[in-house]
Write a protein that holds these residues in place. Structure first.
Motif, PDB file in Angstrom:
ATOM      1  N   GLN A 274       1.039   4.548   6.177  1.00  0.00           N
ATOM      2  CA  GLN A 274       1.692   5.409   5.197  1.00  0.00           C
ATOM      3  C   GLN A 274       2.646   4.526   4.402  1.00  0.00           C
ATOM      4  O   GLN A 274       3.581   3.968   4.959  1.00  0.00           O
ATOM      5  CB  GLN A 274       2.457   6.542   5.889  1.00  0.00           C
ATOM      6  CG  GLN A 274       1.572   7.468   6.689  1.00  0.00           C
ATOM      7  CD  GLN A 274       0.557   8.181   5.820  1.00  0.00           C
ATOM      8  OE1 GLN A 274       0.848   8.661   4.740  1.00  0.00           O
ATOM      9  NE2 GLN A 274      -0.678   8.227   6.303  1.00  0.00           N
TER      10      GLN A 274
ATOM     11  N   ASP B 226       5.234   4.240   1.192  1.00  0.00           N
ATOM     12  CA  ASP B 226       6.037   4.972   0.215  1.00  0.00           C
ATOM     13  C   ASP B 226       5.936   4.213  -1.109  1.00  0.00           C
ATOM     14  O   ASP B 226       6.586   3.195  -1.304  1.00  0.00           O
ATOM     15  CB  ASP B 226       7.485   5.066   0.682  1.00  0.00           C
ATOM     16  CG  ASP B 226       8.338   5.915  -0.235  1.00  0.00           C
ATOM     17  OD1 ASP B 226       7.894   6.218  -1.377  1.00  0.00           O
ATOM     18  OD2 ASP B 226       9.455   6.265   0.174  1.00  0.00           O
ATOM     19  N   GLU B 227       5.086   4.699  -1.993  1.00  0.00           N
ATOM     20  CA  GLU B 227       4.827   3.997  -3.246  1.00  0.00           C
ATOM     21  C   GLU B 227       5.993   4.042  -4.224  1.00  0.00           C
ATOM     22  O   GLU B 227       5.978   3.355  -5.241  1.00  0.00           O
ATOM     23  CB  GLU B 227       3.545   4.522  -3.888  1.00  0.00           C
ATOM     24  CG  GLU B 227       2.323   4.230  -3.021  1.00  0.00           C
ATOM     25  CD  GLU B 227       1.028   4.706  -3.631  1.00  0.00           C
ATOM     26  OE1 GLU B 227       0.607   4.112  -4.643  1.00  0.00           O
ATOM     27  OE2 GLU B 227       0.450   5.666  -3.092  1.00  0.00           O
TER      28      GLU B 227
ATOM     29  N   ASN C  45      -2.312   6.077   3.176  1.00  0.00           N
ATOM     30  CA  ASN C  45      -1.909   7.336   2.542  1.00  0.00           C
ATOM     31  C   ASN C  45      -3.073   8.327   2.464  1.00  0.00           C
ATOM     32  O   ASN C  45      -3.278   9.003   1.464  1.00  0.00           O
ATOM     33  CB  ASN C  45      -1.322   7.091   1.157  1.00  0.00           C
ATOM     34  CG  ASN C  45      -0.028   6.308   1.205  1.00  0.00           C
ATOM     35  OD1 ASN C  45       0.538   6.077   2.269  1.00  0.00           O
ATOM     36  ND2 ASN C  45       0.455   5.881   0.052  1.00  0.00           N
TER      37      ASN C  45
END
Length: 84
Positions: free
Chosen positions: A41, A43-44, A79
């Motif tokens: 995962q 966090d862009e 993601n």
């Protein structure tokens, strides 16, 4: 070498403070399907996916090659999207 030691130490400190369950993001081994799966995962809003892959491409290739040696398949999901 000293700089690498310092970077590793700072990495661990940062993860202890800001990242929950850091140690739990290990590959899952599906013995019955001969699959090693890693679900990340990212966090862009903090790190562009491209930057992450550029930094960790060597490690991901090592995982894939290691899986081949073990007679398994390496799968990567980021993601919720299948990458490998």
């Amino acid at each position: 070498m000293e700089l690498v030691k310092i970077a590793g130490y700072m990495h661990d400190i940062g993860n202890a403070i800001n990242r929950t369950h850091h140690a739990e993001y290990k590959p899952k081994i599906e013995k019955d399907r001969s699959v090693i799966a890693l679900d990340l995962q990212i966090d862009e809003s903090i790190c562009f996916m491209y930057d992450y892959f550029e930094s960790f491409l060597g490690r991901m290739m090592l995982c894939r090659k290691s899986a081949e040696v073990l007679g398994t398949t390496f799968k990567l999901t980021v993601n919720g999207r299948k990458v490998l």
